[in-house]
Design an enzyme around this catalytic site. Sequence first.
Site, PDB file in Angstrom:
ATOM      1  N   ASN A  93     -77.381  27.090  17.186  1.00 39.89           N
ATOM      2  CA  ASN A  93     -77.186  28.207  16.251  1.00 39.89           C
ATOM      3  C   ASN A  93     -76.171  27.802  15.184  1.00 39.89           C
ATOM      4  O   ASN A  93     -75.125  27.232  15.499  1.00 39.89           O
ATOM      5  CB  ASN A  93     -76.651  29.402  17.061  1.00 39.89           C
ATOM      6  CG  ASN A  93     -76.606  30.703  16.285  1.00 39.89           C
ATOM      7  OD1 ASN A  93     -77.593  31.094  15.680  1.00 39.89           O
ATOM      8  ND2 ASN A  93     -75.463  31.379  16.314  1.00 39.89           N
ATOM      9  N   ASP A 105     -77.061  39.365   8.095  1.00 38.06           N
ATOM     10  CA  ASP A 105     -76.483  40.422   7.279  1.00 38.06           C
ATOM     11  C   ASP A 105     -76.543  39.969   5.837  1.00 38.06           C
ATOM     12  O   ASP A 105     -76.377  38.805   5.526  1.00 38.06           O
ATOM     13  CB  ASP A 105     -75.077  40.863   7.731  1.00 38.06           C
ATOM     14  CG  ASP A 105     -74.076  39.756   7.902  1.00 38.06           C
ATOM     15  OD1 ASP A 105     -74.313  38.644   7.414  1.00 38.06           O
ATOM     16  OD2 ASP A 105     -73.021  40.007   8.525  1.00 38.06           O
ATOM     17  N   GLU A 113     -72.460  26.274  15.640  1.00 31.01           N
ATOM     18  CA  GLU A 113     -71.702  25.833  14.459  1.00 31.01           C
ATOM     19  C   GLU A 113     -71.049  24.462  14.635  1.00 31.01           C
ATOM     20  O   GLU A 113     -69.888  24.268  14.293  1.00 31.01           O
ATOM     21  CB  GLU A 113     -70.658  26.886  14.098  1.00 31.01           C
ATOM     22  CG  GLU A 113     -71.282  28.234  13.787  1.00 31.01           C
ATOM     23  CD  GLU A 113     -70.257  29.338  13.502  1.00 31.01           C
ATOM     24  OE1 GLU A 113     -69.056  29.036  13.438  1.00 31.01           O
ATOM     25  OE2 GLU A 113     -70.691  30.496  13.341  1.00 31.01           O
ATOM     26  N   HIS A 165     -76.143  34.683   7.312  1.00 28.96           N
ATOM     27  CA  HIS A 165     -75.144  35.517   6.631  1.00 28.96           C
ATOM     28  C   HIS A 165     -75.222  35.141   5.155  1.00 28.96           C
ATOM     29  O   HIS A 165     -74.777  34.064   4.765  1.00 28.96           O
ATOM     30  CB  HIS A 165     -73.733  35.199   7.140  1.00 28.96           C
ATOM     31  CG  HIS A 165     -73.511  35.462   8.597  1.00 28.96           C
ATOM     32  ND1 HIS A 165     -73.493  36.736   9.136  1.00 28.96           N
ATOM     33  CD2 HIS A 165     -73.280  34.628   9.638  1.00 28.96           C
ATOM     34  CE1 HIS A 165     -73.247  36.658  10.441  1.00 28.96           C
ATOM     35  NE2 HIS A 165     -73.121  35.398  10.768  1.00 28.96           N
ATOM     36  N   GLU A 199     -78.046  36.303  13.204  1.00 30.27           N
ATOM     37  CA  GLU A 199     -76.860  37.080  12.829  1.00 30.27           C
ATOM     38  C   GLU A 199     -77.034  37.655  11.424  1.00 30.27           C
ATOM     39  O   GLU A 199     -76.107  37.675  10.624  1.00 30.27           O
ATOM     40  CB  GLU A 199     -75.607  36.196  12.886  1.00 30.27           C
ATOM     41  CG  GLU A 199     -75.365  35.572  14.233  1.00 30.27           C
ATOM     42  CD  GLU A 199     -74.103  34.725  14.311  1.00 30.27           C
ATOM     43  OE1 GLU A 199     -73.228  34.833  13.424  1.00 30.27           O
ATOM     44  OE2 GLU A 199     -73.986  33.938  15.271  1.00 30.27           O
TER      45      GLU A 199
HETATM   46  O1  G3I Z   1     -59.944  42.265  20.280  1.00 30.18           O
HETATM   47  C1  G3I Z   1     -58.804  41.868  19.520  1.00 30.18           C
HETATM   48  C2  G3I Z   1     -57.804  42.968  19.457  1.00 30.18           C
HETATM   49  O2  G3I Z   1     -57.328  43.234  20.755  1.00 30.18           O
HETATM   50  C3  G3I Z   1     -56.664  42.552  18.529  1.00 30.18           C
HETATM   51  O3  G3I Z   1     -55.799  43.633  18.380  1.00 30.18           O
HETATM   52  C4  G3I Z   1     -57.186  42.164  17.171  1.00 30.18           C
HETATM   53  C5  G3I Z   1     -56.100  41.650  16.257  1.00 30.18           C
HETATM   54  O4  G3I Z   1     -56.610  40.908  15.180  1.00 30.18           O
HETATM   55  O5  G3I Z   1     -58.137  41.124  17.336  1.00 30.18           O
HETATM   56  C6  G3I Z   1     -59.260  41.513  18.123  1.00 30.18           C
HETATM   57  O6  G3I Z   1     -60.134  40.427  18.203  1.00 30.18           O
HETATM   58  C7  G3I Z   1     -60.918  40.167  17.058  1.00 30.18           C
HETATM   59  C8  G3I Z   1     -62.378  40.188  17.455  1.00 30.18           C
HETATM   60  O7  G3I Z   1     -63.180  39.827  16.357  1.00 30.18           O
HETATM   61  C9  G3I Z   1     -62.837  41.561  17.950  1.00 30.18           C
HETATM   62  O8  G3I Z   1     -62.746  42.489  16.932  1.00 30.18           O
HETATM   63  C10 G3I Z   1     -60.532  38.825  16.510  1.00 30.18           C
HETATM   64  O9  G3I Z   1     -59.212  38.846  16.001  1.00 30.18           O
HETATM   65  C11 G3I Z   1     -61.487  38.437  15.414  1.00 30.18           C
HETATM   66  O10 G3I Z   1     -61.229  37.095  15.041  1.00 30.18           O
HETATM   67  C12 G3I Z   1     -62.912  38.542  15.907  1.00 30.18           C
HETATM   68  O11 G3I Z   1     -63.777  38.224  14.834  1.00 30.18           O
HETATM   69  C13 G3I Z   1     -65.063  37.858  15.222  1.00 30.18           C
HETATM   70  C14 G3I Z   1     -65.386  36.475  14.689  1.00 30.18           C
HETATM   71  O12 G3I Z   1     -66.722  36.140  15.032  1.00 30.18           O
HETATM   72  C15 G3I Z   1     -64.474  35.430  15.271  1.00 30.18           C
HETATM   73  O13 G3I Z   1     -64.681  34.240  14.631  1.00 30.18           O
HETATM   74  C16 G3I Z   1     -66.035  38.870  14.629  1.00 30.18           C
HETATM   75  O14 G3I Z   1     -65.849  40.126  15.253  1.00 30.18           O
HETATM   76  C17 G3I Z   1     -67.477  38.411  14.887  1.00 30.18           C
HETATM   77  O15 G3I Z   1     -68.344  39.233  14.175  1.00 30.18           O
HETATM   78  C18 G3I Z   1     -67.643  36.996  14.403  1.00 30.18           C
HETATM   79  O16 G3I Z   1     -68.944  36.585  14.719  1.00 30.18           O
HETATM   80  C19 G3I Z   1     -69.284  35.275  14.269  1.00 30.18           C
HETATM   81  C20 G3I Z   1     -70.262  34.705  15.265  1.00 30.18           C
HETATM   82  O17 G3I Z   1     -69.747  34.766  16.563  1.00 30.18           O
HETATM   83  C21 G3I Z   1     -70.628  33.271  14.904  1.00 30.18           C
HETATM   84  N1  G3I Z   1     -71.119  33.203  13.538  1.00 30.18           N
HETATM   85  C22 G3I Z   1     -70.270  33.801  12.543  1.00 30.18           C
HETATM   86  C23 G3I Z   1     -69.953  35.245  12.890  1.00 30.18           C
HETATM   87  C24 G3I Z   1     -69.166  35.906  11.792  1.00 30.18           C
HETATM   88  O18 G3I Z   1     -67.911  35.302  11.650  1.00 30.18           O
END
Ligand code: G3I
Length: 485
Positions: free
Chosen positions: A217, A282, A173, A254, A280
């Site tokens: 990516n 969806d 990105e 996405h 990715e």
């Molecule tokens: O693990 C912590 C947890 O301990 C805490 O309590 C909680 C509070 O908000 O946060 C948790 O972490 C989160 C993590 O996902 C695991 O669930 C983060 O806040 C959250 O920001 C994170 O989001 C991820 C996101 O990337 C971050 O930008 C999504 O799961 C994940 O699906 C998403 O994936 C991205 C790809 O890497 C890149 N392309 C876009 C895609 C979708 O956004």
Amino acid sequence: MSDFPLSAGGARRPLSGPRRALAAGALGVLGVVTALATTLPANAAASTLGAAAAQSGRYFGTAIAAGHMNDSTYVATWDREFNSVTAENEMKWGPIEPSRNSFNWGSADQIVNHAVSKGMKVRGHTLVWHAQLPSWINSSMSASDLRSAMTNHITQVMNHYKGKVFAWDVVNEAFADGGAVGTLRDSIFTQKLGNGFIEEAFRAARAADPNVKLCYNDYNIDNATAAKTQGVYNMVKDFKARGVPIDCVGLQSHFGNPPSNYQQNIAQFAALGVDVQITELDVGGSGSTQADAYRRVVQACTAVPRCAGITVWGITDKWSWRSGDTPLLFDGNFNKKQAYTSVLDALNAATPSTSPSPSASPSRSPSASPSASPSASPSASPTRSPLPGGCSATIKTINSWGGGFQSEVTVQAGSSAVNGWTVKWTWPSGQSISSLWNGRQSTSGSSVTVTNETYNGSIAAGASTTFGFTANGNAATPTATCTSP
Ligand code: G3I
């Protein structure tokens, strides 16, 4: 990184007509290509996504979150349906290197070890990204300090997963959503290191592991003519022209619907000499509308030989990062949705993939089956009968567009095994090769000579291997000669 030259890539025409499905991955090719199409039976349809994708030499993966691996239905569905995995968050810089040079492998290892124990492929996601960075990466760092941190991060993480990860999202990105073609997103990397950080990251990655595919990516690069897509296209073209190592482009995908030129987009990246991976996927929606959109994505990928595989961004709607859009293939109770069936059916009807090894790793075997050959095409060159102990070569047009084309050349051994081969032909009307894989070319005017790589010179009696190329000019299928020492 130099400026990305603007190109007319987005103006290319869609692929020529539909190809016949041939599940060649499991078939041994003992006859000439033309004979195959009429004599081989169709494969029985596979009943899981991974098995269906494998029939055409592709993978079908999912993102997995280690935190859900205590759910037995989640793991059972992963194991049953998918043959590749991406860690949803666990390999990102923040989670995996929370303190400088101190690595937290636990959660990522949990996913990777499970995948390896099941014989799955693993995509590495991601080494350099502006998001989910550890707090110790911050604006008080000098450029040289950030550079050294980035290089160390890439090296340590790639070393840890060497031999287990087949492709890395080296940079994720980096392009901006608005602005002129080629505009990068403002980040600590552009601020400290300038636009060249992408090239630096890819060079460091290749130095760390010559045997893994290196991908760029991004999201919103699904539309062939969008400015963001053209920026990435120009970067890849520039990298290939200057020898900066890059092997693949990841289309995150996405969306709610694939753009109408999605297949054209995959083909235009592939024509640059890189694999395309849908990384990715969806698709928001429900019912037949969603199922139809998913089907079109799979058909677009499987129509392009260098579209190597598809990863969906999670298993169940309930744990999707955009769960409100119900974008995945299984509902909140792990029931198969209509979209699941359309994906399975489209995978079962797929044409074979051809995904060569990373450009800097001639000693590694190509992932595509060397005997996988698409069904006969009216544009294939005549096949010469191999002499005993000799070989024959057939050139076939795979794709063509205004001003260019992609071909696959099947090299077949005669009644004895060959150890080393040389294929020669003469272009009829000024064609020129722009990129060639699974072979080494030397060109003199219109005369082309291609010899084997170290890994595909030996062909058993009656067996075959392939190499491919993209070329400028009108598609042509001249008669080729094959000799072996
Ligand atoms: O693990 C912590 C947890 O301990 C805490 O309590 C909680 C509070 O908000 O946060 C948790 O972490 C989160 C993590 O996902 C695991 O669930 C983060 O806040 C959250 O920001 C994170 O989001 C991820 C996101 O990337 C971050 O930008 C999504 O799961 C994940 O699906 C998403 O994936 C991205 C790809 O890497 C890149 N392309 C876009 C895609 C979708 O956004």
